[in-house]
Design an enzyme around this catalytic site. Structure first.
Site, mmCIF file in Angstrom:
data_model
loop_
_atom_site.group_PDB
_atom_site.id
_atom_site.type_symbol
_atom_site.label_atom_id
_atom_site.label_comp_id
_atom_site.label_asym_id
_atom_site.label_seq_id
_atom_site.Cartn_x
_atom_site.Cartn_y
_atom_site.Cartn_z
ATOM 1 N N SER A 41 -36.323 -46.678 94.006
ATOM 2 C CA SER A 41 -35.814 -47.098 95.311
ATOM 3 C C SER A 41 -35.176 -45.886 95.994
ATOM 4 O O SER A 41 -35.854 -44.875 96.180
ATOM 5 C CB SER A 41 -34.813 -48.246 95.159
ATOM 6 O OG SER A 41 -34.412 -48.736 96.424
ATOM 7 N N THR A 42 -33.896 -45.937 96.342
ATOM 8 C CA THR A 42 -33.244 -44.858 97.069
ATOM 9 C C THR A 42 -33.397 -43.522 96.332
ATOM 10 O O THR A 42 -33.036 -43.405 95.169
ATOM 11 C CB THR A 42 -31.749 -45.164 97.250
ATOM 12 O OG1 THR A 42 -31.602 -46.483 97.759
ATOM 13 C CG2 THR A 42 -31.102 -44.166 98.196
ATOM 14 N N HIS A 67 -39.462 -48.952 96.876
ATOM 15 C CA HIS A 67 -38.938 -49.715 98.008
ATOM 16 C C HIS A 67 -39.107 -48.889 99.283
ATOM 17 O O HIS A 67 -38.469 -47.844 99.433
ATOM 18 C CB HIS A 67 -37.455 -50.046 97.805
ATOM 19 C CG HIS A 67 -37.197 -50.920 96.634
ATOM 20 N ND1 HIS A 67 -35.961 -50.993 96.026
ATOM 21 C CD2 HIS A 67 -37.995 -51.780 95.954
ATOM 22 C CE1 HIS A 67 -36.015 -51.856 95.016
ATOM 23 N NE2 HIS A 67 -37.241 -52.343 94.949
ATOM 24 N N MET A 161 -30.817 -47.912 94.325
ATOM 25 C CA MET A 161 -29.654 -48.794 94.458
ATOM 26 C C MET A 161 -29.997 -50.194 93.959
ATOM 27 O O MET A 161 -31.127 -50.656 94.135
ATOM 28 C CB MET A 161 -29.233 -48.843 95.932
ATOM 29 C CG MET A 161 -27.951 -49.584 96.208
ATOM 30 S SD MET A 161 -27.544 -49.520 97.981
ATOM 31 C CE MET A 161 -27.359 -47.752 98.205
ATOM 32 N N ASP A 164 -33.069 -53.999 90.829
ATOM 33 C CA ASP A 164 -34.486 -54.360 90.776
ATOM 34 C C ASP A 164 -35.204 -53.537 89.710
ATOM 35 O O ASP A 164 -35.090 -52.316 89.666
ATOM 36 C CB ASP A 164 -35.135 -54.128 92.139
ATOM 37 C CG ASP A 164 -36.540 -54.699 92.220
ATOM 38 O OD1 ASP A 164 -36.800 -55.738 91.572
ATOM 39 O OD2 ASP A 164 -37.364 -54.116 92.936
#
Length: 232
Positions: A41-42, A67, A161, A164
């Site tokens: 993600s991030t 993401h 973050m 998930d």
């Protein structure tokens, strides 16, 4: 690694003969070996680039969920394709997976892997409800890996973050997969790998620069990491 933009190198920097290489296997025979699954993600765009650019052209199939809004996933896959020896593309519904390929979940759909009755695996896309507030969701991909691939999978969870992918990675480990998490020092956000670690879902934790090497060591068979392509 942090903050370094992905830029497009000249097409000539990629070696077509190497990019087309695959492990010895008769054409038309469904792939049945190890499959690599990556979730991020991030900070994940740079982390995924770091991993893919260190992998050889004949690496086993890779399925990835990052993401990212749907308007960016196609261009992200295209940039990764230019930067790495592995062929990278957005996953398409029903396509059979092949070695030397990395399939990125489109920003509008969950990506799952599905084992075919006739052998081999295919990509399965779904616009079902978000999971952990995300579509695509890393957990969706990892749960399918646990169910469909089991011990023949390698799971990698990178910077991001939230949580998930943590439960899905635990399911992968419980199904016999080898699991790797990015360490805190090299994460942009130490969220998803941290949650996986708290669940006991990680077999090992390594810096992002060592993820590819550890994956290749698990694969054995003469696979070796290489330096990433120069960028301009």
């Amino acid at each position: 690694m942090r903050g370094v933009p992905i830029s497009n190198p000249p097409q000539a920097q990629r070696e077509p003969s190497q990019a087309a290489a695959t492990p010895p296997r008769a054409r038309g025979v469904p792939y049945s070996g190890t499959i690599i699954f990556i979730g991020a993600s991030t900070g994940g765009t740079e982390a995924i680039r770091e991993v893919l650019t260190r992998l050889p052209a004949d690496v086993p199939p890779i399925l990835m969920t990052q993401h990212m809004p749907e308007m960016f996933t196609a261009s992200f896959a295209h940039r990764l394709n230019l930067l790495s020896k592995v062929n990278v593309k957005e996953a398409a519904q029903g396509e059979m997976i092949e070695p030397g390929m990395a399939y990125l979940a489109p920003g509008h759909s969950h990506l799952r892997i599905k084992k075919m009755h006739a052998g081999g695996y295919q990509c399965e896309l779904s616009r079902s409800d978000p999971v952990n507030h995300h579509r695509p969701s890393v957990d969706v991909l990892f749960h399918s890996a646990a169910e469909q691939v089991g011990h023949a999978a390698i799971g990698v969870i990178l910077t991001g973050m939230g949580k998930d992918g943590a439960v899905g990675l635990l399911r992968m480990m419980q199904a016999g997969a080898w699991t790797i998490g990015q360490d805190q020092d090299t994460c942009v956000v130490y969220g998803m790998p941290r949650e996986a670690a708290l669940l006991g879902a990680l077999k090992e934790v390594v810096p992002i620069t060592e993820v590819a090497a550890r994956v290749l060591q698990r694969l054995g068979g003469g696979f070796h990491s290489h330096a990433e392509y120069p960028r301009v």
